[in-house]
Motif scaffolding. Structure first.
Motif, PDB file in Angstrom:
ATOM      1  N   GLN A  97       0.830  -1.205   0.000  1.00 19.02           N
ATOM      2  CA  GLN A  97       0.000   0.000   0.000  1.00 19.02           C
ATOM      3  C   GLN A  97       0.866   1.258   0.000  1.00 19.02           C
ATOM      4  O   GLN A  97       0.567   2.226  -0.700  1.00 19.02           O
ATOM      5  CB  GLN A  97      -0.928   0.027   1.220  1.00 19.02           C
ATOM      6  CG  GLN A  97      -1.888   1.221   1.171  1.00 19.02           C
ATOM      7  CD  GLN A  97      -2.742   1.358   2.406  1.00 19.02           C
ATOM      8  OE1 GLN A  97      -2.285   1.092   3.506  1.00 19.02           O
ATOM      9  NE2 GLN A  97      -3.979   1.791   2.228  1.00 19.02           N
ATOM     10  N   VAL A  98       1.940   1.240   0.764  1.00 17.34           N
ATOM     11  CA  VAL A  98       2.842   2.388   0.787  1.00 17.34           C
ATOM     12  C   VAL A  98       3.403   2.645  -0.608  1.00 17.34           C
ATOM     13  O   VAL A  98       3.401   3.785  -1.096  1.00 17.34           O
ATOM     14  CB  VAL A  98       3.989   2.166   1.797  1.00 17.34           C
ATOM     15  CG1 VAL A  98       5.005   3.304   1.699  1.00 17.34           C
ATOM     16  CG2 VAL A  98       3.453   2.065   3.210  1.00 17.34           C
ATOM     17  N   LEU A  99       3.891   1.590  -1.253  1.00 16.12           N
ATOM     18  CA  LEU A  99       4.496   1.749  -2.572  1.00 16.12           C
ATOM     19  C   LEU A  99       3.462   2.130  -3.631  1.00 16.12           C
ATOM     20  O   LEU A  99       3.762   2.889  -4.562  1.00 16.12           O
ATOM     21  CB  LEU A  99       5.222   0.470  -2.975  1.00 16.12           C
ATOM     22  CG  LEU A  99       6.504   0.182  -2.185  1.00 16.12           C
ATOM     23  CD1 LEU A  99       7.066  -1.177  -2.555  1.00 16.12           C
ATOM     24  CD2 LEU A  99       7.553   1.269  -2.432  1.00 16.12           C
ATOM     25  N   MET A 100       2.235   1.621  -3.500  1.00 10.18           N
ATOM     26  CA  MET A 100       1.184   1.996  -4.449  1.00 10.18           C
ATOM     27  C   MET A 100       0.809   3.466  -4.290  1.00 10.18           C
ATOM     28  O   MET A 100       0.547   4.162  -5.268  1.00 10.18           O
ATOM     29  CB  MET A 100      -0.036   1.092  -4.266  1.00 10.18           C
ATOM     30  CG  MET A 100       0.173  -0.313  -4.816  1.00 10.18           C
ATOM     31  SD  MET A 100      -1.262  -1.399  -4.550  1.00 10.18           S
ATOM     32  CE  MET A 100      -0.692  -2.903  -5.341  1.00 10.18           C
ATOM     33  N   LEU A 133       8.918   2.307   5.177  1.00 10.48           N
ATOM     34  CA  LEU A 133       9.283   1.095   4.447  1.00 10.48           C
ATOM     35  C   LEU A 133      10.256   0.239   5.243  1.00 10.48           C
ATOM     36  O   LEU A 133      10.110  -0.990   5.317  1.00 10.48           O
ATOM     37  CB  LEU A 133       9.891   1.474   3.095  1.00 10.48           C
ATOM     38  CG  LEU A 133       8.943   2.073   2.061  1.00 10.48           C
ATOM     39  CD1 LEU A 133       9.717   2.595   0.854  1.00 10.48           C
ATOM     40  CD2 LEU A 133       7.896   1.046   1.608  1.00 10.48           C
ATOM     41  N   LEU A 134      11.254   0.866   5.855  1.00 16.97           N
ATOM     42  CA  LEU A 134      12.244   0.117   6.619  1.00 16.97           C
ATOM     43  C   LEU A 134      11.601  -0.543   7.845  1.00 16.97           C
ATOM     44  O   LEU A 134      11.966  -1.668   8.212  1.00 16.97           O
ATOM     45  CB  LEU A 134      13.383   1.047   7.051  1.00 16.97           C
ATOM     46  CG  LEU A 134      14.315   1.501   5.926  1.00 16.97           C
ATOM     47  CD1 LEU A 134      15.277   2.568   6.432  1.00 16.97           C
ATOM     48  CD2 LEU A 134      15.098   0.312   5.351  1.00 16.97           C
ATOM     49  N   PRO A 143      16.674  -9.035   7.272  1.00 13.40           N
ATOM     50  CA  PRO A 143      17.924  -8.640   7.923  1.00 13.40           C
ATOM     51  C   PRO A 143      18.281  -7.192   7.576  1.00 13.40           C
ATOM     52  O   PRO A 143      17.970  -6.706   6.484  1.00 13.40           O
ATOM     53  CB  PRO A 143      18.954  -9.622   7.344  1.00 13.40           C
ATOM     54  CG  PRO A 143      18.140 -10.803   6.906  1.00 13.40           C
ATOM     55  CD  PRO A 143      16.835 -10.239   6.435  1.00 13.40           C
ATOM     56  N   ASP A 144      18.922  -6.501   8.502  1.00 14.90           N
ATOM     57  CA  ASP A 144      19.220  -5.085   8.316  1.00 14.90           C
ATOM     58  C   ASP A 144      20.014  -4.812   7.037  1.00 14.90           C
ATOM     59  O   ASP A 144      19.729  -3.861   6.303  1.00 14.90           O
ATOM     60  CB  ASP A 144      20.004  -4.548   9.525  1.00 14.90           C
ATOM     61  CG  ASP A 144      19.130  -4.466  10.770  1.00 14.90           C
ATOM     62  OD1 ASP A 144      17.893  -4.548  10.633  1.00 14.90           O
ATOM     63  OD2 ASP A 144      19.689  -4.312  11.871  1.00 14.90           O
ATOM     64  N   ARG A 145      21.016  -5.623   6.796  1.00 14.29           N
ATOM     65  CA  ARG A 145      21.862  -5.393   5.616  1.00 14.29           C
ATOM     66  C   ARG A 145      21.056  -5.496   4.326  1.00 14.29           C
ATOM     67  O   ARG A 145      21.197  -4.669   3.420  1.00 14.29           O
ATOM     68  CB  ARG A 145      23.008  -6.421   5.587  1.00 14.29           C
ATOM     69  CG  ARG A 145      24.115  -6.152   6.587  1.00 14.29           C
ATOM     70  CD  ARG A 145      25.010  -7.379   6.754  1.00 14.29           C
ATOM     71  NE  ARG A 145      25.466  -7.895   5.466  1.00 14.29           N
ATOM     72  CZ  ARG A 145      26.559  -7.457   4.825  1.00 14.29           C
ATOM     73  NH1 ARG A 145      27.291  -6.502   5.362  1.00 14.29           N
ATOM     74  NH2 ARG A 145      26.924  -7.991   3.682  1.00 14.29           N
ATOM     75  N   GLU A 146      20.217  -6.520   4.246  1.00 16.80           N
ATOM     76  CA  GLU A 146      19.416  -6.705   3.036  1.00 16.80           C
ATOM     77  C   GLU A 146      18.343  -5.608   2.917  1.00 16.80           C
ATOM     78  O   GLU A 146      18.058  -5.111   1.830  1.00 16.80           O
ATOM     79  CB  GLU A 146      18.763  -8.085   3.031  1.00 16.80           C
ATOM     80  CG  GLU A 146      19.702  -9.235   2.677  1.00 16.80           C
ATOM     81  CD  GLU A 146      20.776  -9.486   3.732  1.00 16.80           C
ATOM     82  OE1 GLU A 146      20.504  -9.273   4.938  1.00 16.80           O
ATOM     83  OE2 GLU A 146      21.901  -9.872   3.352  1.00 16.80           O
ATOM     84  N   ALA A 147      17.763  -5.224   4.054  1.00 18.39           N
ATOM     85  CA  ALA A 147      16.738  -4.170   4.034  1.00 18.39           C
ATOM     86  C   ALA A 147      17.314  -2.858   3.511  1.00 18.39           C
ATOM     87  O   ALA A 147      16.660  -2.125   2.769  1.00 18.39           O
ATOM     88  CB  ALA A 147      16.165  -3.983   5.434  1.00 18.39           C
ATOM     89  N   ALA A 148      18.553  -2.574   3.884  1.00 18.47           N
ATOM     90  CA  ALA A 148      19.181  -1.323   3.477  1.00 18.47           C
ATOM     91  C   ALA A 148      19.363  -1.233   1.962  1.00 18.47           C
ATOM     92  O   ALA A 148      19.401  -0.135   1.402  1.00 18.47           O
ATOM     93  CB  ALA A 148      20.537  -1.169   4.171  1.00 18.47           C
TER      94      ALA A 148
END
Length: 239
Positions: A97-100, A133-134, A143-148
């Motif tokens: 929803q955020v991205l839309m 989003l984060l 995981p933090d690294r992948e989320a970034a």
């Protein structure tokens, strides 16, 4: 006989109503009004100065240049994408929803959408979008690294979708181009292009929102299952 016209005496500048004080927010508000009524190509320092009854040079006290102004316009528009979420469901549902919402904002302003591909916004509404989003990625166990890294891919995917759809929506030849492509694929020589012939119908299947949501799932599933490679700096720090 000569008649004498009556002229009003010149009015002192002190008697004129004082103009509102010039502010950065006032400049952005004027720019947004011009954008909505006349389009981005009319959002110039000269046009904004005219709307605010001032000189163009006075605007540069509050806005560095036209690029800075466009970045501020984008950030103001993104306020619509950061309002409280209305859907219930999984973290993926809310992230979609955020991205839309973000895509919808850009879709309404094709020129801004195209510029967003090369802009680096840093205003409060963009930061609120990034934070939202984060937070959802963290809730989903990313995981933090992948989320970034994946948050950048998600925004790029949403931006590119808005650019393509909004640009083609306003194109006078897009419908003809689509018809030509459909005709080319549905009548293709299967002996030369066997895979295209086999998947011809699938290439055009799925509504816009469904395909967009599926693309988000692809990026999320890929990020969850693919460890991010360490950067050279991270490799150095680990030694």
């Amino acid at each position: 006989m000569m008649t004498h016209k009556r002229f009003s005496p010149p009015r002192s500048r002190r008697e004129r109503p004082a103009k509102p004080a010039l502010t950065r927010q006032g400049i952005i508000d004027a720019a947004l009004a011009i954008l909505r009524e006349e389009g981005l190509h009319k959002v110039t320092m000269r046009r904004i100065a005219e709307a605010l009854d001032t000189g163009p040079a006075s605007l540069y006290v509050y806005v560095r240049n036209t690029t800075d102004l466009h970045v501020q316009i984008l950030d103001a528009l993104l306020a619509a994408a950061t309002s409280p979420l209305t859907v219930e469901g999984t973290w993926r549902d809310r992230l979609k929803q955020v991205l839309m919402r973000y895509t919808s904002v850009l879709f309404n302003y094709p020129e801004i959408a195209r510029m967003t591909l090369t802009m680096h916004p840093s205003g409060p509404n963009y930061l609120a979008l990034l934070e939202q989003l984060l937070a959802l990625l963290k809730e989903g166990g990313m995981p933090d690294r992948e989320a970034a890294w994946v948050v950048d891919l998600l925004l790029l995917y949403a931006t590119a979708t808005a650019v393509e759809q909004s640009t083609r929506q306003s194109s006078s030849v897009a419908a003809d181009e689509d018809s030509v492509l459909v005709a080319a694929i549905t009548t293709i020589d299967a002996s030369v292009y066997p895979h295209i012939a086999q998947l011809g119908n699938e290439l055009f299947s799925g509504s816009g929102p469904d395909r967009f949501a599926w693309g988000i799932d692809v990026l999320l599933s890929g990020a969850l299952s693919t460890p991010r490679a360490a950067t050279e700096q991270e490799k150095t720090d680990a030694i």
